[in-house]
Structure formats: structure tokens, C-alpha cells
Design a protein around this motif. Structure first.
Motif, PDB file in Angstrom:
ATOM      1  N   THR A   1       0.372   6.376  -4.854  1.00 42.17           N
ATOM      2  CA  THR A   1       0.690   7.880  -4.551  1.00 42.17           C
ATOM      3  C   THR A   1      -0.937   8.495  -3.397  1.00 42.17           C
ATOM      4  O   THR A   1      -2.005   7.838  -3.478  1.00 42.17           O
ATOM      5  N   LYS A   2      -1.024   9.693  -3.235  1.00 46.29           N
ATOM      6  CA  LYS A   2      -2.055   9.718  -2.257  1.00 46.29           C
ATOM      7  C   LYS A   2      -3.347  10.058  -3.040  1.00 46.29           C
ATOM      8  O   LYS A   2      -4.215   9.286  -2.471  1.00 46.29           O
ATOM      9  N   ARG A   3      -3.525  10.179  -4.259  1.00 45.65           N
ATOM     10  CA  ARG A   3      -4.058  10.427  -4.695  1.00 45.65           C
ATOM     11  C   ARG A   3      -5.360   8.650  -5.476  1.00 45.65           C
ATOM     12  O   ARG A   3      -6.151   8.571  -5.823  1.00 45.65           O
ATOM     13  N   GLU A   4      -4.075   7.859  -5.779  1.00 39.75           N
ATOM     14  CA  GLU A   4      -4.467   6.621  -5.963  1.00 39.75           C
ATOM     15  C   GLU A   4      -4.940   5.679  -4.297  1.00 39.75           C
ATOM     16  O   GLU A   4      -5.330   4.902  -4.709  1.00 39.75           O
ATOM     17  N   LEU A   5      -4.888   6.526  -3.311  1.00 38.20           N
ATOM     18  CA  LEU A   5      -5.056   6.438  -1.943  1.00 38.20           C
ATOM     19  C   LEU A   5      -6.103   6.303  -1.369  1.00 38.20           C
ATOM     20  O   LEU A   5      -7.182   6.272  -1.219  1.00 38.20           O
ATOM     21  N   ASP A   6      -6.733   7.362  -1.996  1.00 32.39           N
ATOM     22  CA  ASP A   6      -7.739   8.623  -1.943  1.00 32.39           C
ATOM     23  C   ASP A   6      -9.238   7.587  -2.731  1.00 32.39           C
ATOM     24  O   ASP A   6      -9.676   6.748  -2.735  1.00 32.39           O
ATOM     25  N   VAL A   7      -8.835   6.707  -4.292  1.00 30.68           N
ATOM     26  CA  VAL A   7      -9.456   5.674  -4.585  1.00 30.68           C
ATOM     27  C   VAL A   7      -9.521   4.534  -4.439  1.00 30.68           C
ATOM     28  O   VAL A   7     -10.446   4.170  -4.172  1.00 30.68           O
ATOM     29  N   LEU A   8      -8.646   4.309  -4.107  1.00 35.35           N
ATOM     30  CA  LEU A   8      -8.305   2.677  -3.327  1.00 35.35           C
ATOM     31  C   LEU A   8      -8.931   2.889  -2.109  1.00 35.35           C
ATOM     32  O   LEU A   8     -10.364   1.530  -1.816  1.00 35.35           O
TER      33      LEU A   8
ATOM     34  N   ILE B 260       0.662  -1.026  -0.046  1.00 37.53           N
ATOM     35  CA  ILE B 260       0.266  -0.185  -0.061  1.00 37.53           C
ATOM     36  C   ILE B 260       0.677   1.655  -0.520  1.00 37.53           C
ATOM     37  O   ILE B 260       0.252   1.910  -0.319  1.00 37.53           O
ATOM     38  N   GLU B 261       2.029   1.161   0.955  1.00 38.03           N
ATOM     39  CA  GLU B 261       3.039   2.513   0.712  1.00 38.03           C
ATOM     40  C   GLU B 261       3.769   3.026  -0.943  1.00 38.03           C
ATOM     41  O   GLU B 261       4.146   3.878  -1.275  1.00 38.03           O
ATOM     42  N   GLN B 262       3.146   2.062  -1.745  1.00 41.38           N
ATOM     43  CA  GLN B 262       3.713   2.514  -3.179  1.00 41.38           C
ATOM     44  C   GLN B 262       3.134   2.796  -3.807  1.00 41.38           C
ATOM     45  O   GLN B 262       2.959   3.561  -4.738  1.00 41.38           O
TER      46      GLN B 262
END
Length: 207
Positions: free
Chosen positions: A148-155, A144-146
């Protein structure tokens, strides 16, 4: 110490046999020219250690190592090869080899490594150790640490079961951008679909 030598190069086998026979406490019980022969001879001769080449016909050293360790877990296997790259080192260790040395090793050092292997110590060439530590550190990183901030938002939205359209509305981005982020997320997390991505996120404490 009963030793079986597996190498498809006759000259290499002969050289090893000639040298090891001069060493006290070492008995050469057999020679194999391919992995298939090695597996068969281990069953018949019950060696303590197999010196295993990797690049052999019929069955390579990695497959032979797997077969031997499955049937005879007590037999120690030392890979003796000219390959020191990650493509060869990691599969060999994962197959069950306890030692990994390069063919340019000094003869006396080889004997010492074999003795240590028999005593229960793993004997890895420094290059092999480097690859192994690299693999371990890669595995210990939270995938999960790989992201980006935006990808984390989407996830986060994916874990809520939202569709691309709903994620688009929630994050004020286009559906096309959402699709790109989802594709990147699946690739980075090495999963096949959104469900697996959501499960992985939950398992890693992210939701």
C-alpha cells in the motif's frame, strides 16, 4: 520408443502395458511399482520415456523425476496421474517433467502425446497449463507493487536504515503502527527481516 511405466497400481500398469504393446513403434522395457524402482530401472534399461505416477510409496513421482533428470537428463518424463491441482502440477514441472496428463486421457491421445514429447514438444493437460501460467504470472509481478502507499512510505524509510522510532517521527505515526506496517511488508515481500526488505527494494529500483 522405449517406455518404462511407473505406477503402484498393478491394474493400471497392466492396462497400460496391454494397450501400448498393441501400438507400432512402442516397446515396453520395464515396469516399476514405486519411485525408487523407477530411478533404478531407468539406469538399467535406458528408456526414452517414463510414464510416471505421482502418488507412489517409498519415493513419490516428483522425487523420482528429480533423481532421473539429474542423472539422465535426456530421458523424457510424462506424469500420468489423477491429480490436476497446483500442489501437484507445479512441483512436477519444476522437477523436470516435460509432460503432464490425467489418467482419464483417451488411449490414442496418450500415444500421440508421447510421440510429441519424444519429438521435443512439452505435453501438458489444459489444467496443468493453467496452473503453470498462473505461477509464471505470479512470479513476474514485482513484489513491491503489492504494498500500500503507506507501506511504501515505511519501506522507503527502512532503506535509509531508520529505526521504528525514527520512522514514527518522520511519518507522524505511532511506533505501534510502524511495527504493523513493517510486519505486513516482510510478509508481502516474503523476507525474514528489514535488511532483506531493503535489499529487495533496492534490487527492484525502489529506494
Amino acid at each position: 520408443m522405449k517406455v518404462l511405466i511407473a505406477d503402484d497400481h498393478h491394474v493400471v500398469r497392466r492396462g497400460l502395458v496391454f494397450f501400448l504393446k498393441t501400438q507400432p513403434g512402442i516397446e515396453i522395457v520395464g515396469e516399476a511399482s514405486n519411485g525408487n524402482e523407477a530411478v533404478k530401472q531407468v539406469g538399467e534399461l535406458q528408456p526414452d520415456i517414463v510414464l510416471m505416477d505421482l502418488d507412489m510409496p517409498i519415493m513419490n513421482g516428483i522425487e523420482a523425476t528429480k533423481e532421473i533428470k539429474k542423472a539422465f537428463p535426456q530421458v523424457k518424463i510424462m506424469i500420468l496421474t489423477s491429480f490436476s491441482d497446483q500442489v501437484h502440477v507445479i512441483p512436477a514441472i519444476e522437477a523436470g517433467a516435460s509432460g503432464y496428463q490425467l489418467k482419464d486421457i483417451e488411449p490414442d491421445e496418450l500415444v500421440e502425446a508421447m510421440k510429441r514429447l519424444l519429438a521435443g514438444e512439452n505435453q501438458l493437460h489444459p489444467k496443468a497449463t493453467t496452473h503453470l501460467l498462473s505461477r509464471i504470472s505470479q512470479k513476474s509481478i514485482n513484489p513491491i507493487e503489492q504494498l500500500t502507499k503507506r507501506e511504501l512510505d515505511v519501506l522507503k524509510e527502512i532503506t535509509k536504515g531508520k529505526s521504528n522510532k525514527e520512522i514514527s517521527a518522520a511519518l507522524f505515526i505511532t511506533e505501534k503502527t510502524v511495527k504493523t506496517h513493517v510486519s505486513n511488508i516482510l510478509s508481502k515481500l516474503e523476507v525474514a527481516d528489514r535488511t532483506q526488505a531493503a535489499l529487495l527494494a533496492v534490487r527492484n529500483g525502489f529506494s
